[in-house]
Design a protein around this motif. Structure first.
Motif, PDB file in Angstrom:
ATOM      1  N   LEU A 164       0.627  -1.058  -0.133  1.00  0.00           N
ATOM      2  CA  LEU A 164      -0.015  -0.112   0.154  1.00  0.00           C
ATOM      3  C   LEU A 164       0.649   1.353   0.126  1.00  0.00           C
ATOM      4  CD1 LEU A 164      -2.770   0.983  -0.117  1.00  0.00           C
ATOM      5  CD2 LEU A 164      -2.783   1.187   2.354  1.00  0.00           C
ATOM      6  N   TRP A 165       2.119   1.123   0.572  1.00  0.00           N
ATOM      7  CA  TRP A 165       2.603   2.506   0.813  1.00  0.00           C
ATOM      8  C   TRP A 165       3.239   2.878  -0.503  1.00  0.00           C
ATOM      9  CZ3 TRP A 165       8.036   3.544   0.102  1.00  0.00           C
ATOM     10  CH2 TRP A 165       8.432   4.880   0.654  1.00  0.00           C
ATOM     11  N   ARG A 166       3.823   2.010  -1.355  1.00  0.00           N
ATOM     12  CA  ARG A 166       4.242   2.169  -2.728  1.00  0.00           C
ATOM     13  C   ARG A 166       3.177   2.371  -3.600  1.00  0.00           C
ATOM     14  NH1 ARG A 166       9.557   1.025  -2.966  1.00  0.00           N
ATOM     15  NH2 ARG A 166      10.637  -0.374  -1.452  1.00  0.00           N
ATOM     16  N   SER A 167       2.015   1.884  -3.464  1.00  0.00           N
ATOM     17  CA  SER A 167       0.907   2.065  -4.316  1.00  0.00           C
ATOM     18  C   SER A 167       0.388   3.424  -4.056  1.00  0.00           C
ATOM     19  CB  SER A 167      -0.178   1.069  -4.007  1.00  0.00           C
ATOM     20  OG  SER A 167      -1.410   0.887  -4.633  1.00  0.00           O
ATOM     21  N   VAL A 168       0.224   3.854  -3.043  1.00  0.00           N
ATOM     22  CA  VAL A 168      -0.353   5.337  -2.829  1.00  0.00           C
ATOM     23  C   VAL A 168       0.621   6.400  -3.397  1.00  0.00           C
ATOM     24  CG1 VAL A 168      -0.825   6.956  -1.087  1.00  0.00           C
ATOM     25  CG2 VAL A 168      -1.807   4.500  -0.998  1.00  0.00           C
ATOM     26  N   LEU A 169       1.706   6.194  -3.159  1.00  0.00           N
ATOM     27  CA  LEU A 169       2.705   7.212  -3.672  1.00  0.00           C
ATOM     28  C   LEU A 169       3.110   6.986  -5.105  1.00  0.00           C
ATOM     29  CD1 LEU A 169       5.745   6.765  -1.152  1.00  0.00           C
ATOM     30  CD2 LEU A 169       4.414   8.722  -1.480  1.00  0.00           C
ATOM     31  N   ARG A 170       2.939   5.875  -5.819  1.00  0.00           N
ATOM     32  CA  ARG A 170       3.116   5.751  -7.268  1.00  0.00           C
ATOM     33  C   ARG A 170       1.981   6.384  -7.883  1.00  0.00           C
ATOM     34  NH1 ARG A 170       3.269   0.507  -7.301  1.00  0.00           N
ATOM     35  NH2 ARG A 170       5.649   0.557  -6.851  1.00  0.00           N
ATOM     36  N   ALA A 180       8.080   6.280  -4.391  1.00  0.00           N
ATOM     37  CA  ALA A 180       7.672   4.840  -4.310  1.00  0.00           C
ATOM     38  C   ALA A 180       8.936   3.751  -4.881  1.00  0.00           C
ATOM     39  CB  ALA A 180       6.600   4.642  -5.493  1.00  0.00           C
ATOM     40  N   THR A 181       9.990   4.542  -5.413  1.00  0.00           N
ATOM     41  CA  THR A 181      10.988   3.522  -5.688  1.00  0.00           C
ATOM     42  C   THR A 181      12.246   3.538  -4.737  1.00  0.00           C
ATOM     43  OG1 THR A 181      12.134   5.242  -6.880  1.00  0.00           O
ATOM     44  CG2 THR A 181      10.591   3.907  -8.202  1.00  0.00           C
TER      45      THR A 181
END
Length: 189
Positions: A164-170, A180-181
């Motif tokens: 979720l953290w990466r998905s929201v940032l992406r 996200a990276t």
């Protein structure tokens, strides 16, 4: 004096600078934010505890994974539930559900689950919550600990909370999408 802007219903996304183990790489849904402070739940901290083992009747309504999530470090012995109810604001709200923002609301866990069974689109149960005293959250945002972004109803029931953290940032525009990276341990680069 102008009233403070409320961020109720928005997400707090931890920046890589936030290393507190309670909030590192966390995504927090703000359930209340006003002059008295803020309250939210961490959306991406599942526990191994099955919902059905602590709340009779609610397991079938819980999203996947059907476990209790750690909502934050405050009051870990209490439970609260957040759910999405499809439909537009202004329509009659289901008994046992109170709108927080948009389609997202709080569920009364004292209500019989069968009353809400046909109404809920997604349900997540949390042990504990995250809280901030007046001005504390605003200071943390100003110091660079959090990014404030808009929530989407699907964030509540993300089937892969560890992503979720990466998905929201992406899905953000500009520099936030690049975060996200960001590696889990930047010293290994």
């Amino acid at each position: 004096m102008t009233p403070a802007l409320s961020h109720t219903g928005r997400l707090l996304v931890a920046t890589p600078l936030l290393t507190d183990p309670n909030f590192a790489r966390s995504v927090v849904l703000l359930l209340d934010h006003d002059a008295q402070g803020a309250l939210g739940v961490v959306l991406n901290r599942p526990t191994p505890i099955e919902v059905g083992s602590v709340l009779d009747g609610w397991a079938d309504l819980a999203g996947r994974p059907p476990v209790v999530f750690q909502g934050g470090p405050v009051a870990l012995d209490s439970a609260l539930a957040v759910a999405v109810v499809p439909g537009e604001p202004g329509q009659a709200e289901p008994l046992g559900w109170r709108r927080v923002h948009g389609a997202i609301g709080l569920v009364d866990l004292e209500a019989p689950p069968e009353v809400l069974a046909g109404e809920l689109g997604a349900l997540r149960v949390f042990a504990g919550y995250s809280g901030w005293s007046p001005g504390q959250l605003e200071n943390e945002v100003a110091e660079g600990a959090w990014h404030l972004v808009d929530a989407e109803p699907g964030d509540i029931s993300c089937p892969e909370p560890e992503r979720l953290w990466r998905s929201v940032l992406r899905r953000q525009r500009g520099p936030l999408a690049i975060l996200a990276t960001y590696p889990d341990d930047p010293t290994l680069n």
